[in-house]
Enzyme design. Structure first.
Site, PDB file in Angstrom:
ATOM      1  N   ARG A 229     -33.575 -59.574 -13.786  1.00  0.00           N
ATOM      2  CA  ARG A 229     -32.407 -59.541 -12.913  1.00  0.00           C
ATOM      3  C   ARG A 229     -31.288 -60.387 -13.507  1.00  0.00           C
ATOM      4  NH1 ARG A 229     -34.078 -55.638 -11.017  1.00  0.00           N
ATOM      5  NH2 ARG A 229     -34.652 -55.149  -8.852  1.00  0.00           N
ATOM      6  N   HIS A 277     -28.616 -51.738 -17.895  1.00  0.00           N
ATOM      7  CA  HIS A 277     -29.672 -51.722 -16.873  1.00  0.00           C
ATOM      8  C   HIS A 277     -30.478 -50.428 -16.952  1.00  0.00           C
ATOM      9  CE1 HIS A 277     -30.735 -53.631 -12.741  1.00  0.00           C
ATOM     10  NE2 HIS A 277     -31.803 -53.079 -13.301  1.00  0.00           N
TER      11      HIS A 277
END
Length: 314
Positions: A229, A277
């Site tokens: 993250r 991502h």
């Protein structure tokens, strides 16, 4: 039983159509459909918005589209007592391990050095050391971390893992708890972050911790890989570490703000490898199969797998 899709940045209609075929005896709706909030029993969620749980007074199970559940458990309106189920699937695990292995081997084999020498048209036959001389440290030994650790170990790397509690994974050295964190860092050449995002792991990728990594072994210095993250990383510290030599290179798939702003200094650094991502994705087919089996199990026996400890945050 009504099943609601609340999927930010994802096609709710595509998922709803697939779930309706898999669950013909259930009503599957998106946020654009007509439904009463009181009829919702199941919620499939990704990046919940502020009103995600409003009016869902009869909600029984929350299913996460992703392996990471930080955006769900930290939501101020998360209904207490409703079980949260994370996404665990072999396809996602394989994709994450693919990403980790590719980037660890890239840094081991000195990609930044050769990229710079290519730009200079420089022929310097430096031979990287074999994998068995490289210490890889993986933060987070859940489903994703365990698989990545085992695959890197099979390739010959010296792999260690750090987690909140001991996991008992064969073939790797384990460190657990805050008391062992510095010792774990001090033996690590390439640091991989696959941690859940919690208040304790926020900004764990920072200058103070980079300075504790092993130096003098991997040419150019230690490297980091973050596919967990964006909240794990202090991006100003990463820029400073990459510019100043505290880190030789970094592979980053996640960021504090996504998409990564064009103003970020990370874009311009040739020793920073940016991906948008994409390390691993919860695929449609796998997601439908997994959640459908969970719903069937829940309705038949009340059992659910891969439950999240909301208090811990993972």
């Amino acid at each position: 039983m009504t099943f609601l899709m609340h999927l930010s940045d994802v096609s709710e209609r595509e998922w709803a159509s697939a779930f309706q075929k898999a669950l013909p005896n259930h009503k599957v709706v998106t946020r654009q459909d007509q439904y009463s909030p009181e009829e919702i029993k199941y919620l499939y969620v990704w990046k919940p918005e502020a009103d995600a749980f409003d009016g869902l007074d009869n909600l029984e199970v929350i299913f996460s589209l992703g392996a990471g559940v930080d955006s769900i458990v930290k939501h101020p309106k998360l209904p207490r007592g409703v079980p949260v189920v994370r996404f665990v699937d072999d396809t996602l695990t394989q994709c994450m391990s693919d990403y980790v292995v590719a980037n660890v081997t890239m840094h081991h084999r000195q990609a930044t050095r050769y990229k710079r020498e290519q730009a200079q048209r420089k022929w310097d036959q430096y031979y990287p050391e074999r994998a068995s001389t490289i210490n890889v440290g993986i933060m987070g030994l859940g489903q994703l971390g365990k698989d990545a650790a085992q695959k890197l170990s099979m390739l010959g790397y010296n792999v260690a893992g750090w987690s909140r509690n001991p996991k008992g994974i064969g073939g790797i050295e384990e460190f657990s708890g805050t008391a062992k964190f510095d010792e774990f860092l001090s033996r690590t050449d390439i640091l991989v972050c696959l941690l859940p995002l919690t208040p304790e792991t926020q900004d764990i990728l920072c200058m103070a911790n980079f300075s504790k990594l092993r130096r003098g072994h991997l040419p150019g210095g230690p490297c980091i890989v973050n596919a967990a993250r964006g909240g794990h990383q202090n991006e100003d510290d990463i820029v400073a570490a990459l510019k100043g030599g505290t880190l030789a290179a970094a592979s980053l798939d996640v960021f504090k703000v996504e998409p990564l702003p064009t103003s970020s200094e990370l874009w311009a650094l040739d020793n920073c490898y940016i991906t948008p991502h994409i390390a691993a994705i919860s695929g449609l087919e796998a997601g439908v199969r997994l959640v459908t089996s969970q719903i069937n199990s829940y309705e038949q026996s009340g059992e659910l797998k891969h439950l999240v400890d909301v208090e811990r945050g993972y």
